[in-house]
Design a protein around this motif. Structure first.
Motif, PDB file in Angstrom:
ATOM      1  N   LEU A 182       1.354  -0.867  -0.260  1.00  9.52           N
ATOM      2  CA  LEU A 182       0.298   0.015  -0.034  1.00  9.52           C
ATOM      3  C   LEU A 182       0.698   1.531   0.110  1.00  9.52           C
ATOM      4  N   PRO A 183       0.721   2.167  -0.208  1.00 12.51           N
ATOM      5  CA  PRO A 183       1.827   3.479  -0.936  1.00 12.51           C
ATOM      6  C   PRO A 183       1.403   4.216   0.521  1.00 12.51           C
ATOM      7  N   SER A 184       2.783   4.787   1.225  1.00  8.28           N
ATOM      8  CA  SER A 184       2.793   4.632   2.162  1.00  8.28           C
ATOM      9  C   SER A 184       3.689   6.139   2.189  1.00  8.28           C
ATOM     10  N   PHE A 185       4.792   6.308   1.249  1.00  9.95           N
ATOM     11  CA  PHE A 185       5.083   7.888   0.737  1.00  9.95           C
ATOM     12  C   PHE A 185       5.254   8.148  -0.289  1.00  9.95           C
ATOM     13  N   HIS A 186       5.376   9.427  -0.712  1.00  9.18           N
ATOM     14  CA  HIS A 186       5.466  10.782   0.702  1.00  9.18           C
ATOM     15  C   HIS A 186       3.898  11.016   0.804  1.00  9.18           C
TER      16      HIS A 186
END
Length: 261
Positions: free
Chosen positions: A181-185
């Motif tokens: 899952l995308p957590s950055f930025h």
């Protein structure tokens, strides 16, 4: 049901470039986790002082750090800190050096939760792909050398931009990654740097990225959470499992969620 979470708190510095650790504590209180792996939770230089106040963590989030060095100014090891709720008790903590050109380390924590043993590896891997693969292999060796029937999990900022491959290929020899899952930025999440991997004894019920108003400004990473159960726990009769699955579905449906299962 146990809620795990991993969060790179960037030493309490938010997107406004102000160091406000109270925002991190607020996010942790929103998450309501049982076990948290924090990265960049101690200052990097000097006394490597702790960023977060243990009293605030206890009072506002119901969490306590697993202390590595009771006499030091920091809470963890190379910025890694593990926090436990009142449901969990630390049995042992092993600071582990990781091979790298830059200082890197991990914590191996044995915890007792609801009468069951869970072994957590909490890590912040390096910037170079070759280092990450070597560090992943070192973590697997640590888990294998301690294998005693305990359930296992690994959480942290793996610094792996790809959804698969790289150091994950090494870790998958023993652990099952939760879907990336995308957590950055935090301002525009595109990279799944923050990961949860489960080993023997655990099953995944739901997971997601926490994107509250506080989380969107507290750090440049967003926290990733996972609701897990012990594999021998009944699936159909556990009411909390249904609640966790429903929460995961809400995260997946929400445009603010960043995905979930």
């Amino acid at each position: 049901m146990i809620r795990l979470a991993t969060y790179n708190i960037r030493k309490g510095v938010g997107l406004d470039w102000r160091r406000r650790p109270e925002r991190i504590v607020q996010v942790l209180a929103e998450l309501r986790p049982d076990i948290v792996a924090l990265q960049e939770a101690d200052r990097r230089f000097g006394e490597r002082a702790a960023v977060l106040d243990p009293d605030a963590l206890a009072e506002q989030a119901g969490l306590a750090p697993v202390r590595v060095d009771e006499g030091g100014a920091g809470l963890g090891w190379h910025g890694n800190v593990v926090l436990l709720s009142a449901r969990a008790q630390a049995l042992n903590v092993a600071p582990t050096a990781l091979p790298s050109l830059e200082p890197r380390g991990a914590l191996i924590v044995d915890a007792l939760i609801e009468g069951r043993r869970l072994r957590l590896a909490a890590a912040h891997l390096g910037l170079r792909p070759a280092d990450r693969r070597r560090q992943a292999a070192a973590l697997l060796a640590q888990l294998e050398s301690r294998a005693d029937g305990s359930a296992e999990a690994l959480m942290g900022d793996l610094n792996e931009w790809r959804a698969a491959g790289g150091c994950l290929t090494v870790l998958e020899r023993r652990l099952r990654p939760a879907p990336p899952l995308p957590s950055f930025h935090a301002s525009a999440p595109i990279a799944p740097l923050d990961r949860v991997l489960l080993g023997r004894g655990l099953r995944l019920a739901a997971h997601g990225v926490h994107r509250s108003a506080a989380a969107l400004r507290a750090s440049d990473h967003l926290p990733v959470w996972a609701d897990v159960a012990f594999e021998d726990a009944p699936e159909d009769d556990d009411e909390s499992a249904h609640e966790a699955a429903a929460e995961g579905a809400r995260h997946a449906a929400s445009p603010m969620a960043g995905g979930g299962t």
